[in-house]
Write a protein that holds these residues in place. Structure first.
Motif, short mmCIF file in Angstrom:
data_model
loop_
_atom_site.label_atom_id
_atom_site.label_comp_id
_atom_site.label_asym_id
_atom_site.label_seq_id
_atom_site.Cartn_x
_atom_site.Cartn_y
_atom_site.Cartn_z
N TYR A 40 -4.57 -0.18 -5.82
CA TYR A 40 -5.17 0.45 -6.56
C TYR A 40 -5.45 2.16 -7.24
O TYR A 40 -4.24 2.28 -7.35
CB TYR A 40 -6.70 1.85 -4.74
CG TYR A 40 -6.78 0.31 -3.67
CD1 TYR A 40 -8.22 -0.68 -3.43
CD2 TYR A 40 -6.23 -0.23 -2.84
CE1 TYR A 40 -8.42 -1.58 -2.96
CE2 TYR A 40 -6.38 -0.99 -1.38
CZ TYR A 40 -7.34 -1.58 -2.29
OH TYR A 40 -7.93 -2.51 -1.16
N TRP A 64 -12.33 2.40 -3.66
CA TRP A 64 -11.13 0.89 -2.91
C TRP A 64 -12.14 0.13 -2.21
O TRP A 64 -12.17 0.30 -1.14
CB TRP A 64 -10.07 1.72 -1.91
CG TRP A 64 -9.49 2.54 -3.55
CD1 TRP A 64 -9.79 2.82 -4.58
CD2 TRP A 64 -8.17 3.07 -2.75
NE1 TRP A 64 -9.14 3.86 -5.15
CE2 TRP A 64 -7.62 4.19 -4.52
CE3 TRP A 64 -7.31 3.55 -1.89
CZ2 TRP A 64 -6.80 4.76 -4.92
CZ3 TRP A 64 -6.39 4.33 -1.79
CH2 TRP A 64 -5.88 4.63 -3.11
N ASN A 65 -12.39 -1.18 -2.68
CA ASN A 65 -12.57 -2.50 -2.26
C ASN A 65 -12.09 -3.59 -3.01
O ASN A 65 -11.33 -3.61 -3.92
CB ASN A 65 -14.51 -2.47 -1.96
CG ASN A 65 -14.60 -2.66 -3.41
OD1 ASN A 65 -14.84 -2.97 -4.14
ND2 ASN A 65 -15.78 -1.54 -3.20
N VAL A 105 -9.69 2.82 2.85
CA VAL A 105 -10.66 1.29 2.60
C VAL A 105 -11.65 0.69 3.85
O VAL A 105 -9.75 0.64 4.82
CB VAL A 105 -8.55 0.58 1.73
CG1 VAL A 105 -8.69 -0.75 1.71
CG2 VAL A 105 -7.67 1.57 0.54
#
Length: 372
Positions: free
Chosen positions: A75, A82-83, A356
């Motif tokens: 990331y 964050w995905n 996350v």
């Protein structure tokens, strides 16, 4: 602590970790260290047919070992969320990447370590990753003219091994660290991974209780290893008698008294070549190479049971992962978190975090391809 058993990454816990207050609004500006290491803003496919130079590892991305998905995920701290839509790259061994379905894939249980390195030893390769799970160690292509994530070298281990880390050496050989399932197990091994099969598995093992981390120091041309103590090794020295086809280590120094017991992680301080960063059960520290002394990281960055600590080039920022009850596998897994934390490297003040959702992160570290 002598009566504690160290097994598969579970450190002996003496404190209950509080959940982190997430600072979702803080953006951490990512850096562009080198012209040929340019960040891309669009997600990179998990299996890309041909890897181009513009998707090379950036100095300030962060890679996590997500034990919920058994994947390595990368990331950008500049992304507020964050995905799956902001992920830069994800990876795990697959048959499409040349990993054997019966003898190799079953050994990839839960990832424990990830590094990216500039390395051109392997054909059609400019950068590689090294990755471990408890029973598998591997080197895979990251950039070059071949498939991203393609297997370059792999070694499987038995169920008492508990791999925690590995490092690739500049000549393409590698070092693997095993904590063992129970005290006083543990070792590091140096492998002839640069050599084609069937000569790729020549190795020498060195007993090292609770070995958790290995790091090549390009500045001083030594290997650092952390377990129940900090050690410095020479590689293929005249005294060791090692060669590229039969690599060996020479113990150059031992720092047998850590500030607090049981080492976990070891990283270069990328902004100071005379310093290393390390974590133990009891805290986070700077090790000054020239004097052989330890000092505590200040402020909120000083935490117990930190599983990963690293710095970001030119950012004055530390990256840490700390077990928390927010991990979806908690309490069965007491060493995971879903949060990556950032701190000011000078003051130790909290500088933001990223979550996350649903992740079980063991390590979250700067995805920097350079040795220091």
């Amino acid at each position: 602590m002598k009566n504690c058993m160290l097994r598969v990454g579970i450190s002996c816990r003496r404190a209950i970790h509080a959940s982190w207050l997430l600072v979702a609004t803080v953006l951490i500006v990512s850096c562009k260290r080198e012209a040929n290491n340019v960040q891309v803003e669009k997600p990179v496919p998990e299996i890309a047919g041909t890897v181009q130079a513009e998707t090379a590892a950036s100095c300030c991305w962060v890679a996590i070992t997500n034990q919920a998905t058994s994947k390595i995920e990368v990331y950008d701290p500049a992304d507020a969320s964050w995905n799956s839509s902001t992920i830069k790259w994800s990876w795990m061994p697959t048959t499409a990447l040349s990993y054997n379905a019966s003898s190799e894939l079953p050994l990839w249980e839960t990832p424990t370590d990830i590094k990216v390195r500039n390395n051109t030893v392997f054909a059609s390769t400019a950068q590689v990753i090294t990755a471990t799970s408890y029973r598998l160690a591997t080197i895979a292509r990251y950039t070059g003219t071949g498939t991203r994530g393609q297997k370059l070298w792999v070694m499987g281990f038995n169920d008492t091994t508990s791999l925690h880390a590995m490092e690739i050496l500049p000549d393409g050989n590698c070092v693997v660290a095993s904590a063992g399932k129970a005290w006083p197990q543990g070792w590091i091994r140096v492998y002839s991974s640069s050599q084609p099969s069937p000569n790729h598995g020549v190795n020498t093992q060195y007993y090292f209780p609770s070995a958790h981390a290995v790091l090549w120091d390009q500045t001083h041309q030594v290997l650092w290893a952390l377990g129940n103590e900090l050690r410095k090794y020479g590689y293929n020295t005249a005294v060791s008698g090692g060669t590229i086809t039969n690599p060996k280590l020479q113990l150059l120094g031992t720092y047998s008294v850590l500030p607090t017991p049981w080492g976990h992680d070891l990283s270069a301080d990328v902004n100071n070549p005379d310093q290393l960063l390390l974590s133990t059960n009891g805290g986070v520290y700077v090790f000054k190479i020239s004097t052989g002394t330890f000092t505590s990281i200040p402020g909120a960055a000083q935490q117990t049971f930190v599983k990963a600590v690293s710095s970001q080039p030119a950012q004055n920022t530390l990256v840490e992962t700390i077990p928390s009850t927010g991990c979806p596998l908690y309490p069965a897994n007491t060493w995971c978190t879903s949060v990556v934390n950032f701190y000011n490297a000078t003051t130790g003040a909290a500088a933001g975090s990223r979550t996350v959702s649903g992740a079980a992160i063991y390590k979250g570290k700067t995805f920097d391809p350079n040795y220091y």
